[in-house]
Scaffold this active site. Structure first.
Site, short mmCIF file in Angstrom:
data_model
loop_
_atom_site.label_atom_id
_atom_site.label_comp_id
_atom_site.label_asym_id
_atom_site.label_seq_id
_atom_site.Cartn_x
_atom_site.Cartn_y
_atom_site.Cartn_z
N ARG A 1 0.84 -1.21 0.00
CA ARG A 1 0.00 0.00 0.00
C ARG A 1 0.87 1.26 0.00
NH1 ARG A 1 -1.37 2.26 4.49
NH2 ARG A 1 -1.89 0.39 5.64
N TYR B 1 -15.80 16.52 -17.19
CA TYR B 1 -16.15 15.13 -16.89
C TYR B 1 -17.13 15.11 -15.71
CZ TYR B 1 -15.81 10.46 -15.05
OH TYR B 1 -16.14 9.22 -14.57
N ASP C 1 -6.74 18.53 -15.74
CA ASP C 1 -7.08 17.15 -16.08
C ASP C 1 -6.70 16.96 -17.55
OD1 ASP C 1 -8.29 14.77 -16.88
OD2 ASP C 1 -10.02 15.03 -15.56
N LYS D 1 -7.99 5.58 -19.53
CA LYS D 1 -8.34 5.96 -20.90
C LYS D 1 -7.14 5.72 -21.83
CE LYS D 1 -12.07 7.07 -18.71
NZ LYS D 1 -12.37 8.43 -18.25
C1 LIG Z 1 -12.84 8.97 -17.10
C2 LIG Z 1 -12.40 10.32 -16.68
C3 LIG Z 1 -12.16 10.61 -15.33
C4 LIG Z 1 -12.41 9.60 -14.21
O1 LIG Z 1 -11.57 8.51 -14.29
P1 LIG Z 1 -11.94 7.04 -13.72
O2 LIG Z 1 -10.69 6.29 -14.01
O3 LIG Z 1 -13.15 6.57 -14.45
O4 LIG Z 1 -12.22 7.19 -12.27
C5 LIG Z 1 -11.70 11.88 -15.01
N1 LIG Z 1 -11.50 12.81 -15.97
C6 LIG Z 1 -11.75 12.57 -17.27
C7 LIG Z 1 -11.53 13.65 -18.26
C8 LIG Z 1 -12.20 11.32 -17.67
O5 LIG Z 1 -12.44 11.09 -18.97
#
Ligand SMILES: *Cc1c(COP(=O)(O)O)cnc(C)c1O
Length: 373
Positions: free
Chosen positions: A47, A99, A171, A196
């Site tokens: 962890r 998002y 982000d 992603k």
């Molecule tokens: C999918 C996504 C998230 C969240 O990510 P998870 O891995 O699903 O928790 C945050 N920001 C953007 C732009 C995303 O496309």
């Protein structure tokens, strides 16, 4: 070194025990202590730290041009850690087009905890400036944004945050460090959903926070990671680290195909609007050209005829898969408003497309027959 080379080699070395070229997977949760109580290899308990996670973090920091990265079990856990590192009573400015999970985290978890939040049109720098308060500690941006591909000027918003004694967090999930490096434009932290494009194959969940420079705030994020325990498993880290090796060439194909498809879509009579930063006339197109190398694999379209017409297109595709998420090798199509729920401001006739690595001709043929069906 260049990004293509960093993606292949960062955080990797030949395994001294076996000579293995590919990274070994360290599933062990615990590590041996010496008779004198020390940990000669630096690992104690998974962890807190694990070799696969440490190597992924090294690679992520190198790709973004930052000093340090903290990997999380999801993009959402990474996002939460950033806000939790603030203090109750601090003020945050966040985008309206973003998002959906990000405002959900702010409204459900952090406002009750004492964070003050203002949502603004992040493309309107004046409106952001007017939203600043003496206690504004953080401006959150996402560019291109979800689902309208709005472009935020990273340099201008970062400068605003700094003028107020705060930070700018970007982000960078949709652009990836291959197409956009927010630290070059003044951002202080970068957040990713590595689920992603970085993972890239729709088979692993992950997130990360990366720091441009050392800071007390990042140390707090690190503490939240280790003590809070929202960490990715060694195999998740291994998969994401492997996915990153092909990220630069995947992003090239995603971007090339999406641009061609956006141009084709904008000529189809069934399509009312196309959102893609590489199309002339797109909001913030000039800023995108300045801060991005190319425009990525995501685009949204609005269909003439409202919600039913949009649903009908999604219902008739064969090659595109009807699913949420993005950034994988396979193309996806999604009716966004019905996924975002009743609070969504997304138009009912909007479909979001994640363009995969299939041949452009097969993708256009699939959409063409769906439009005519
Ligand atoms: C999918 C996504 C998230 C969240 O990510 P998870 O891995 O699903 O928790 C945050 N920001 C953007 C732009 C995303 O496309």
């Amino acid at each position: 070194m260049n990004l293509e080379t960093i993606a292949v080699h960062a955080g990797r070395s030949i395994d001294p025990a076996t000579g293995a070229i590919a990274q070994p997977l360290y599933l062990s949760t615990t590590f041996e202590r010496e008779p004198d109580g020390s940990y000669p290899h630096g690992y104690l308990y998974t962890r807190l730290e694990n070799p696969n996670r440490a190597r992924l973090e090294e690679c992520l920091a190198a790709l973004e041009g930052g000093v340090e990265a903290a990997a999380f079990a999801s993009g959402s856990a990474a996002t939460l850690s950033v806000f939790q590192a603030l203090a109750p009573g601090d003020h945050v400015i966040a985008p309206l087009d973003v998002y959906t999970g990000t405002p959900a985290i702010l409204r459900t978890i952090l406002e009750p905890w004492g964070l003050e939040v203002t949502f603004v049109d992040m493309t309107d720098v004046e409106a952001v400036a007017r939203s600043l308060r003496p206690n504004t500690r953080l401006i959150w941006i996402e560019t291109p944004s979800n689902p309208r591909l709005e472009i935020t000027d990273i340099a201008k918003i970062s400068a605003l945050a700094h003028s107020n004694g705060g930070i700018c967090v970007c982000d960078n999930t949709w652009a990836t460090p291959i197409l956009q490096q927010p630290f070059r434009h003044g951002a202080d932290l970068v957040v990713h959903s590595t689920t992603k494009y970085l993972g890239g194959h729709s088979d692993v969940l992950g997130g990360a926070v990366i720091a441009r420079e050392p800071s007390d705030l990042f140390q707090k994020i690190r503490a939240i990671q280790k003590i809070g325990g929202g960490v990715p498993s060694p195999f998740d880290c291994w998969l994401i680290h492997r996915g990153i090796q092909t990220l630069p060439c995947r992003m090239r194909v995603h971007s090339d195909t999406a641009l061609q498809l956006a141009q084709w879509l904008s000529q189809q009579p069934q399509v009312e609007a196309v959102y893609y930063p590489g199309l002339s006339g797109h909001q913030g197109g000039a800023i995108a050209t300045h801060q991005m190398q190319s425009f990525g694999g995501m685009l949204s379209i609005q269909i003439h005829g409202g919600r039913d017409a949009a649903f009908a297109v999604a219902a008739h595709v064969n090659l595109f898969k009807r699913a949420t998420s993005l950034g994988g090798v396979e193309s996806l199509i999604e009716h966004r408003a019905s996924i975002e729920g009743p609070t969504s401001g997304t138009p009912e006739n909007l479909l979001r497309l994640s363009i995969g690595l299939e041949h452009i001709a097969d993708l256009t043929a699939d959409l063409d027959q769906a439009f005519r069906a």
